[in-house]
Structures are given as C-alpha cells and as structure tokens.
Scaffold this motif. Sequence first.
Motif, PDB file in Angstrom:
ATOM      1  N   ASP A 194       0.733  -1.247   0.050  1.00 32.40           N
ATOM      2  CA  ASP A 194       0.105  -0.095  -0.051  1.00 32.40           C
ATOM      3  C   ASP A 194       0.833   1.280   0.177  1.00 32.40           C
ATOM      4  OD1 ASP A 194      -2.363  -1.224  -0.197  1.00 32.40           O
ATOM      5  OD2 ASP A 194      -2.707  -1.344   2.117  1.00 32.40           O
ATOM      6  N   GLU A 195       1.996   1.253   0.764  1.00 30.58           N
ATOM      7  CA  GLU A 195       2.764   2.334   0.629  1.00 30.58           C
ATOM      8  C   GLU A 195       3.348   2.447  -0.596  1.00 30.58           C
ATOM      9  OE1 GLU A 195       4.605   2.598   5.169  1.00 30.58           O
ATOM     10  OE2 GLU A 195       5.321   1.157   3.805  1.00 30.58           O
ATOM     11  N   ILE A 196       3.816   1.695  -1.348  1.00 33.95           N
ATOM     12  CA  ILE A 196       4.412   1.731  -2.626  1.00 33.95           C
ATOM     13  C   ILE A 196       3.290   2.229  -3.957  1.00 33.95           C
ATOM     14  CG2 ILE A 196       5.331   0.275  -4.749  1.00 33.95           C
ATOM     15  CD1 ILE A 196       6.648  -1.400  -2.611  1.00 33.95           C
ATOM     16  N   PHE A 197       1.988   1.676  -3.725  1.00 39.90           N
ATOM     17  CA  PHE A 197       1.202   2.272  -4.323  1.00 39.90           C
ATOM     18  C   PHE A 197       0.871   3.464  -4.134  1.00 39.90           C
ATOM     19  CE2 PHE A 197      -1.318  -2.313  -5.272  1.00 39.90           C
ATOM     20  CZ  PHE A 197      -0.244  -2.616  -5.720  1.00 39.90           C
ATOM     21  N   ASN A 198       0.443   3.783  -2.860  1.00 39.24           N
ATOM     22  CA  ASN A 198       0.138   5.247  -2.654  1.00 39.24           C
ATOM     23  C   ASN A 198       1.272   6.261  -3.025  1.00 39.24           C
ATOM     24  OD1 ASN A 198      -2.520   4.804  -1.794  1.00 39.24           O
ATOM     25  ND2 ASN A 198      -1.765   4.440   0.461  1.00 39.24           N
ATOM     26  N   GLY A 199       2.561   5.774  -2.913  1.00 42.27           N
ATOM     27  CA  GLY A 199       3.517   6.590  -2.975  1.00 42.27           C
ATOM     28  C   GLY A 199       3.809   7.066  -4.473  1.00 42.27           C
ATOM     29  N   ILE A 200       3.629   5.950  -5.438  1.00 42.31           N
ATOM     30  CA  ILE A 200       3.701   6.066  -6.836  1.00 42.31           C
ATOM     31  C   ILE A 200       2.697   7.116  -7.247  1.00 42.31           C
ATOM     32  CG2 ILE A 200       3.319   5.010  -8.990  1.00 42.31           C
ATOM     33  CD1 ILE A 200       4.595   2.706  -7.946  1.00 42.31           C
ATOM     34  N   LYS A 201       1.428   6.724  -6.911  1.00 39.98           N
ATOM     35  CA  LYS A 201       0.194   7.683  -6.942  1.00 39.98           C
ATOM     36  C   LYS A 201       0.427   9.184  -6.605  1.00 39.98           C
ATOM     37  CE  LYS A 201      -4.053   5.745  -7.351  1.00 39.98           C
ATOM     38  NZ  LYS A 201      -5.313   5.073  -7.047  1.00 39.98           N
ATOM     39  N   THR A 202       0.835   9.271  -5.323  1.00 42.08           N
ATOM     40  CA  THR A 202       1.081  10.574  -4.806  1.00 42.08           C
ATOM     41  C   THR A 202       2.087  11.335  -5.684  1.00 42.08           C
ATOM     42  OG1 THR A 202       0.497   9.729  -2.763  1.00 42.08           O
ATOM     43  CG2 THR A 202       1.710  11.733  -2.805  1.00 42.08           C
ATOM     44  N   ASN A 203       3.001  10.629  -6.129  1.00 35.59           N
ATOM     45  CA  ASN A 203       4.118  11.406  -6.902  1.00 35.59           C
ATOM     46  C   ASN A 203       3.888  11.893  -8.213  1.00 35.59           C
ATOM     47  OD1 ASN A 203       6.788  11.117  -8.808  1.00 35.59           O
ATOM     48  ND2 ASN A 203       7.509  11.953  -6.731  1.00 35.59           N
ATOM     49  N   SER A 204       3.206  10.648  -8.964  1.00 31.30           N
ATOM     50  CA  SER A 204       2.663  11.287 -10.220  1.00 31.30           C
ATOM     51  C   SER A 204       1.639  12.439 -10.189  1.00 31.30           C
ATOM     52  CB  SER A 204       2.111   9.891 -10.752  1.00 31.30           C
ATOM     53  OG  SER A 204       2.923   9.024 -10.942  1.00 31.30           O
ATOM     54  N   GLN A 205       0.893  12.477  -9.217  1.00 36.51           N
ATOM     55  CA  GLN A 205       0.052  13.779  -8.975  1.00 36.51           C
ATOM     56  C   GLN A 205       0.515  14.808  -8.764  1.00 36.51           C
ATOM     57  OE1 GLN A 205      -3.792  13.836  -9.222  1.00 36.51           O
ATOM     58  NE2 GLN A 205      -3.454  15.754  -9.122  1.00 36.51           N
ATOM     59  N   LYS A 206       1.483  14.758  -7.732  1.00 38.06           N
ATOM     60  CA  LYS A 206       2.374  15.891  -7.581  1.00 38.06           C
ATOM     61  C   LYS A 206       3.227  16.583  -8.602  1.00 38.06           C
ATOM     62  CE  LYS A 206       5.767  14.482  -4.907  1.00 38.06           C
ATOM     63  NZ  LYS A 206       6.800  14.417  -3.504  1.00 38.06           N
ATOM     64  N   LEU A 207       3.763  15.488  -9.614  1.00 41.26           N
ATOM     65  CA  LEU A 207       4.673  15.844 -10.771  1.00 41.26           C
ATOM     66  C   LEU A 207       3.682  16.724 -11.705  1.00 41.26           C
ATOM     67  CD1 LEU A 207       7.146  16.136 -12.426  1.00 41.26           C
ATOM     68  CD2 LEU A 207       6.499  14.033 -13.430  1.00 41.26           C
ATOM     69  N   MET A 208       2.498  16.127 -11.870  1.00 40.31           N
ATOM     70  CA  MET A 208       1.252  16.683 -12.675  1.00 40.31           C
ATOM     71  C   MET A 208       1.000  18.246 -12.564  1.00 40.31           C
ATOM     72  SD  MET A 208      -2.452  15.148 -14.198  1.00 40.31           S
ATOM     73  CE  MET A 208      -3.164  15.712 -12.511  1.00 40.31           C
ATOM     74  N   ASP A 209       0.585  18.260 -11.023  1.00 39.91           N
ATOM     75  CA  ASP A 209       0.094  19.429 -10.327  1.00 39.91           C
ATOM     76  C   ASP A 209       1.304  20.563 -10.670  1.00 39.91           C
ATOM     77  OD1 ASP A 209      -2.206  18.531  -9.777  1.00 39.91           O
ATOM     78  OD2 ASP A 209      -1.617  18.174  -7.512  1.00 39.91           O
ATOM     79  N   TYR A 210       2.531  20.206 -10.561  1.00 39.32           N
ATOM     80  CA  TYR A 210       3.775  21.072 -10.497  1.00 39.32           C
ATOM     81  C   TYR A 210       3.840  21.375 -12.027  1.00 39.32           C
ATOM     82  CZ  TYR A 210       8.825  22.541 -10.062  1.00 39.32           C
ATOM     83  OH  TYR A 210       9.674  23.244 -10.350  1.00 39.32           O
ATOM     84  N   VAL A 211       3.898  20.508 -12.987  1.00 35.77           N
ATOM     85  CA  VAL A 211       4.137  20.942 -14.335  1.00 35.77           C
ATOM     86  C   VAL A 211       2.955  22.017 -14.773  1.00 35.77           C
ATOM     87  CG1 VAL A 211       4.048  20.112 -16.468  1.00 35.77           C
ATOM     88  CG2 VAL A 211       5.311  19.074 -14.907  1.00 35.77           C
ATOM     89  N   GLN A 212       1.746  21.754 -14.263  1.00 36.33           N
ATOM     90  CA  GLN A 212       0.644  22.597 -14.742  1.00 36.33           C
ATOM     91  C   GLN A 212       0.794  23.944 -14.184  1.00 36.33           C
ATOM     92  OE1 GLN A 212      -2.802  20.183 -13.262  1.00 36.33           O
ATOM     93  NE2 GLN A 212      -2.900  19.273 -15.521  1.00 36.33           N
ATOM     94  N   SER A 213       1.690  24.109 -12.967  1.00 36.14           N
ATOM     95  CA  SER A 213       2.020  25.477 -12.413  1.00 36.14           C
ATOM     96  C   SER A 213       3.082  26.213 -13.045  1.00 36.14           C
ATOM     97  CB  SER A 213       2.282  25.388 -10.993  1.00 36.14           C
ATOM     98  OG  SER A 213       3.540  24.884 -10.769  1.00 36.14           O
ATOM     99  N   LEU A 214       3.810  25.481 -14.071  1.00 34.41           N
ATOM    100  CA  LEU A 214       5.057  26.095 -14.591  1.00 34.41           C
ATOM    101  C   LEU A 214       4.690  26.723 -15.874  1.00 34.41           C
ATOM    102  CD1 LEU A 214       7.651  22.989 -14.263  1.00 34.41           C
ATOM    103  CD2 LEU A 214       7.480  25.185 -12.650  1.00 34.41           C
ATOM    104  N   SER A 215       5.663  27.706 -16.101  1.00 35.51           N
ATOM    105  CA  SER A 215       5.481  28.609 -17.454  1.00 35.51           C
ATOM    106  C   SER A 215       6.583  27.699 -18.630  1.00 35.51           C
ATOM    107  CB  SER A 215       5.924  30.050 -17.317  1.00 35.51           C
ATOM    108  OG  SER A 215       7.416  30.209 -17.071  1.00 35.51           O
TER     109      SER A 215
END
Length: 172
Positions: free
Chosen positions: A80-101
């Motif tokens: 569960d930690e691995i599954f949640n970690g991958i999902k959290t990181n992928s979401q974090k990367l997506m949110d971050y990229v959307q905030s970049l110019s």
Amino acid sequence: MSLKTLITNSVQYNNWVVNKYIDWLSTKSDEQLNQEVISSFPTILATLHHIWQTQEYWWAYIAENSDFDFAAISAAVTKDEIFNGIKTNSQKLMDYVQSLSEEDLAKNVKIESPWFQCDFSKFEYIQHVIIHGTYHRGQIVTMGRNVGITDAPMTDYNFWNVYKDSEIKSEV
C-alpha cells in the motif's frame, strides 16, 4: 503545439497510466505481486518500488527542493505504501508541471550526483521520468504474464489522447 502543452499532456497521461496500473495491480494477489521472475527486478512489487524510488529521486531535482532521502524510501515498505507513493508522486508532478511556465520548463537544472553529472532542462528530466516509468511498466506486463496475470489495461498514449476528452476524461 507549445512545449508547455506537450509536457502538460505528458504528465497528465503519465498520471492516468499510473492510476490505471495501480488500480489494476491492486486486484492481484500478494503471491502474484511477489512471485520471482527473471527481469530487471525480481518481482512486480520490487519493480513498482523502483519506479517510485526513481520518480522521487528525479522529483527532488525537477522541483529543486533536494528533499530526496534514498535511505527512507529504500526501507522495507508495504504494498500500500508503494502504491500510494507512486500515485502521490505522479499527481504531485502533474500539479507542479501545470503550474510552470514555458520558461520554467526550459530552465536548466545542474545535477552533481555520485553517479553522474548533467545540466539539462526541467522538461528533459520530466520526459525521462515518464519514459523510465513506461519502460518498467512494460516489464510489469511481461512479468505479469509469467505469473498468470493476463488482463493488463490498455494504456497506449494514443488511446489516452483520442479518448481523454470523452469517456476517460473523468479518470484523467
């Protein structure tokens, strides 16, 4: 198409794929996920752990926050930690990229690690994270077939690109 659009689409696709894989693999038995097969990593779960570790490693450089703790993420962790970690990181990367110019994406980030040195743009590191995950997810499909898992989801980029604005939009 602008660099911003291209990279934003890429991280949205990657996040969708990660969620499809985790949802798919969460229905499989611990025995299947931990059965050893010949591959880069001995089990499906070990491969997922590696994907997560690598995503977190590159995230530290992409976000320029240097918060990667290899020892902490290398410790024995649960499925569960691995599954949640991958999902959290992928979401974090997506949110971050959307905030970049566009300029932010083109900014170079110098890396000096024990293994290599480089000075590439953020978008190149982001592309690397996505391609690296794709490579290992392909291995997971093959590993799965070797342990009796034959129902991998359709995750081709073109499938996502064609249907992202219609039936699968709610999943993206």
